[in-house]
Design a protein around this motif. Sequence first.
Motif, PDB file in Angstrom:
ATOM      1  N   MET A  22       0.832  -1.211   0.000  1.00 38.54           N
ATOM      2  CA  MET A  22       0.000   0.000   0.000  1.00 38.54           C
ATOM      3  C   MET A  22       0.864   1.258   0.000  1.00 38.54           C
ATOM      4  N   MET A  88       4.501  -1.095  -8.767  1.00 33.05           N
ATOM      5  CA  MET A  88       3.498  -0.902  -9.824  1.00 33.05           C
ATOM      6  C   MET A  88       4.183  -0.740 -11.182  1.00 33.05           C
ATOM      7  N   LEU A 165     -13.741  -5.174  -5.558  1.00 29.18           N
ATOM      8  CA  LEU A 165     -13.978  -4.550  -4.235  1.00 29.18           C
ATOM      9  C   LEU A 165     -12.696  -4.061  -3.563  1.00 29.18           C
ATOM     10  N   MET A 233      -4.740  -9.096   1.397  1.00 25.60           N
ATOM     11  CA  MET A 233      -5.624  -8.130   2.056  1.00 25.60           C
ATOM     12  C   MET A 233      -4.872  -6.836   2.330  1.00 25.60           C
ATOM     13  N   PHE A 249      -4.984   8.868   9.505  1.00 29.82           N
ATOM     14  CA  PHE A 249      -5.356   8.061   8.330  1.00 29.82           C
ATOM     15  C   PHE A 249      -6.137   6.833   8.813  1.00 29.82           C
ATOM     16  N   GLY A 330     -10.497  -0.086   0.599  1.00 36.26           N
ATOM     17  CA  GLY A 330     -11.306  -1.118  -0.033  1.00 36.26           C
ATOM     18  C   GLY A 330     -12.785  -0.925   0.278  1.00 36.26           C
TER      19      GLY A 330
END
Length: 353
Positions: A22, A88, A165, A233, A249, A330
Motif C-alpha cells: 500500500m 506498480m 472490491l 488483504m 489516516f 477497499g
Amino acid sequence: MSLQGFEIDGLYIPVPIVQGGMGVGISLSGLASAVANEGGVGVISAAMIGFREPDVSTNYREANIRALRKEIRLAREKTKGVLGVNIMASMTNFDDMVTCSLEEGVDIIISGGGMPRNLPAFASPEHKTKLVPVVSSGRAAELLARIWKTRYDRLPDAFVVEGPLAGGHLGFSMEALDDESVTLENLVDDVLAVAEKLREAHGKKIPVIAAGGIHSHEDIKRMLARGASAVQMGTRFVATHECDADIRFKEAYVAAGKEDITIIKSPLGLPGRALRGSFLEDVAAGKRKPHSCYCHCLASCTVEKAPYCIGLALANAQRGRLKAGFAFCGANAWRIDKIVSVHELMRELTTGE
Ligand SMILES: Cc1cc2nc3c(=O)[nH]c(=O)nc-3n(C[C@H](O)[C@H](O)[C@H](O)COP(=O)(O)O)c2cc1C
C-alpha cells in the motif's frame, strides 16, 4: 479452524495471508515486518517510497532507491519471515525498484497497476526472488504468462487476482465495476482455470491468491474452499498499530460509513476506490489543485492534464493531512471499527475468534 500454509515455487508461507502493498508510505517496514512475523507475507510498497527523503525533489531517482533499500533492510532486521515488495508497473522508476529489490534479495516481488510485461528481464537464475503479477482477469493471466514464457522462458510463480472490491487503483473500467457478473469469485475461477492449463502444459503449479474486499476469517475460508491458495488483504491492515500511516489516516477508516466510500478516476487513468473528503469534492467540482511536477512518477500522468498530483495527495494523506489529499480504501473499510495490533488481527483472521 486455523488455516493451512502454502508454497510459492518452493517458498513455504506458514499463513495463507499476503498483506497487500500500500502506497504511498502506508505499508513500509513497520507493517510488513509485523505481518511476516505472524507467518504471512509482509509487503513494502515501492510507490513513491522516497517521499520522506530530503532530496526527493532534486534527486528523485536516487532518493527512491535509497529509501527502498533502507526499508527492506529495516524490515529484515525485524523479521526472518517472508518479505515482499509491491512495485506498480506504471511507475516510471519500475526498473530501479525491481533492480534494488532483487539486489536486496527480497523473497517476492508483486507487481500490478498495469501489466508487468518485462519483470522477468531483470532476474537472472541466481535470484531466488519469486515474481508474482497482479491480474484482474483470466485473460490477463493467460496473456502475461504467454509473454513471459515466450520472451523469458519463465512463468509467473503465483497470480494475485484482484477483484472489483479492492482498495487503491482498480484494473476495471467504470462499466465493469457496475457489472454484477464481475465478482472476485468468478475471477478466481477463471484464473484457477488458467493456472491449471499452465500446470498441464508446463508442469508448474502456480498458486492463485485472491484479493479485494476480503474482510473476515469466513471470507478467507470461502476463497480457499474455491481453490485459491491464499488471500491478499490491504484495507484491514491499515487499521493496525503497526501500519506505517499517520494515526489520522487509520482513524478515518474507523470513522467511515458505507456512504463515505467512493470511486474516483485517478490521474493513472484507472478508477480507484477511496474515502470521500473535501479534497476529492474539490476535484469532482472541477477545481484544479495547483502543482508542479518534479518526478513524473506515473508514466501515464501529465502535469498539464492531471487535476492534482496524486503522489503529493497520497503522501499528504499518509502524514494525516487529509484535507490536502485522500486515502485509498477497499469497499469493506466501513466495517472496521477499531485499531488493533497485527498479532490480534492475524489471530482473528486465522481462527475466526
Ligand atoms: C491505501 C491503499 C493503498 C494501496 N496501494 C497499492 C499500491 O501501491 N500498489 C498496488 O499494487 N496495490 C495497492 N493497493 C491494493 C492492495 O495491495 C490490495 O490488493 C487491495 O487493497 C486488496 O483489497 P482490500 O483492501 O479490500 O483488502 C492499495 C490499497 C490500499 C487500501
